[in-house]
Scaffold this motif. Structure first.
Motif, PDB file in Angstrom:
ATOM      1  N   TYR A 127      39.940  38.627  27.706  1.00 42.27           N
ATOM      2  CA  TYR A 127      39.310  37.740  26.703  1.00 42.27           C
ATOM      3  C   TYR A 127      39.528  36.641  25.664  1.00 42.27           C
ATOM      4  O   TYR A 127      38.870  35.625  25.855  1.00 42.27           O
ATOM      5  CB  TYR A 127      38.276  38.695  25.902  1.00 42.27           C
ATOM      6  N   LEU A 128      41.008  36.789  25.248  1.00 47.04           N
ATOM      7  CA  LEU A 128      41.402  35.796  24.733  1.00 47.04           C
ATOM      8  C   LEU A 128      42.141  34.640  25.555  1.00 47.04           C
ATOM      9  O   LEU A 128      41.766  33.409  25.797  1.00 47.04           O
ATOM     10  CB  LEU A 128      43.020  36.699  24.019  1.00 47.04           C
ATOM     11  N   GLY A 129      42.719  35.108  26.990  1.00 42.96           N
ATOM     12  CA  GLY A 129      42.733  33.961  27.903  1.00 42.96           C
ATOM     13  C   GLY A 129      41.247  33.177  28.541  1.00 42.96           C
ATOM     14  O   GLY A 129      41.732  32.091  28.842  1.00 42.96           O
ATOM     15  N   GLY A 130      40.245  34.094  28.573  1.00 40.97           N
ATOM     16  CA  GLY A 130      38.610  33.562  28.684  1.00 40.97           C
ATOM     17  C   GLY A 130      38.611  32.150  27.990  1.00 40.97           C
ATOM     18  O   GLY A 130      38.251  31.254  28.250  1.00 40.97           O
ATOM     19  N   HIS A 131      39.285  32.627  27.083  1.00 37.45           N
ATOM     20  CA  HIS A 131      38.298  31.368  25.760  1.00 37.45           C
ATOM     21  C   HIS A 131      39.234  30.304  25.669  1.00 37.45           C
ATOM     22  O   HIS A 131      38.978  29.314  25.582  1.00 37.45           O
ATOM     23  CB  HIS A 131      39.030  32.892  24.236  1.00 37.45           C
ATOM     24  N   LEU A 132      40.374  30.669  26.087  1.00 40.16           N
ATOM     25  CA  LEU A 132      41.573  29.683  25.920  1.00 40.16           C
ATOM     26  C   LEU A 132      41.094  28.644  26.966  1.00 40.16           C
ATOM     27  O   LEU A 132      41.265  27.698  26.988  1.00 40.16           O
ATOM     28  CB  LEU A 132      42.729  29.821  25.991  1.00 40.16           C
ATOM     29  N   ALA A 133      40.687  29.414  28.592  1.00 40.04           N
ATOM     30  CA  ALA A 133      40.283  28.288  29.859  1.00 40.04           C
ATOM     31  C   ALA A 133      39.101  27.639  30.061  1.00 40.04           C
ATOM     32  O   ALA A 133      39.102  26.483  30.003  1.00 40.04           O
ATOM     33  CB  ALA A 133      40.791  28.814  30.346  1.00 40.04           C
TER      34      ALA A 133
END
Length: 188
Positions: free
Chosen positions: A165-171
């Motif tokens: 989720y956090l990686g998706g938020h960053l991307a």
């Protein structure tokens, strides 16, 4: 469609608080020189960021990790022990792929803003904990403790979901990721 007057969902509010968590600045500052040296400097950094590809390499590699672990979880849950060997192989595949995936993530992190580095640090720690759970799962399976291996794998899957989720938020929300400037030009 939401309007700006509506209160954002709880997960969005939590993520925004994480972005502003200046308490993370000290560990970020401590890590930065090491990450720069190991993953982000010179040609090594260009390769790990995917500059040669014109696209960030990290998201491509995450698919292999997450896909392997998702497939292992499905085999564990649906197979109920019948597909123990393929599930263990998929856990191992995800663990092997996690190494270069982490390297590319650190290379991207090195070029992010302060707020994004805060989120990226929590993303990395979450994924590190998930990797630990999957390593323990793989070992338990190898020792014949299948039920423990499955439980540890499912725990790792839940934790990696938070990291994803956090990686998706960053991307997606923060647009962290290397790309070729040619993509910035408007073309019809």
């Amino acid at each position: 469609m939401t309007t700006t007057s509506e209160r954002p969902p709880a997960l969005v509010r939590w993520t925004l608080r994480l972005e502003g968590a200046s308490v993370l600045d000290r560990p970020v500052a401590a890590l930065e020189p090491h990450v720069q040296t190991l993953f982000a400097s010179g040609v090594k950094g260009q390769v790990l960021r995917g500059d040669w590809l014109g696209h960030a390499l990290h998201p491509l590699l995450t698919d292999l990790v997450v896909g392997s672990w998702t497939s292992a979880s499905l085999l564990d849950v649906l197979g109920r022990g019948r597909w123990a060997a393929p599930a263990q192989a998929l856990v191992g595949t995800g663990l092997a792929a996690a190494v270069p995936t982490a390297w590319t993530g650190w290379a991207e992190w090195s070029e992010a803003s302060s707020r994004e580095k805060r989120v990226g640090l929590v993303h990395a720690v979450s994924n590190g904990v998930a990797i630990g759970a999957y390593a323990a799962s793989w070992r338990a399976r190898r020792q014949g403790r299948q039920a423990a291996g499955v439980k540890l794998g499912l725990l790792g899957y839940a934790i990696s979901g938070a990291g994803a989720y956090l990686g998706g938020h960053l991307a997606e929300a923060r647009k962290v990721g290397s790309h070729h400037p040619a993509f910035d030009a408007t073309q019809v």
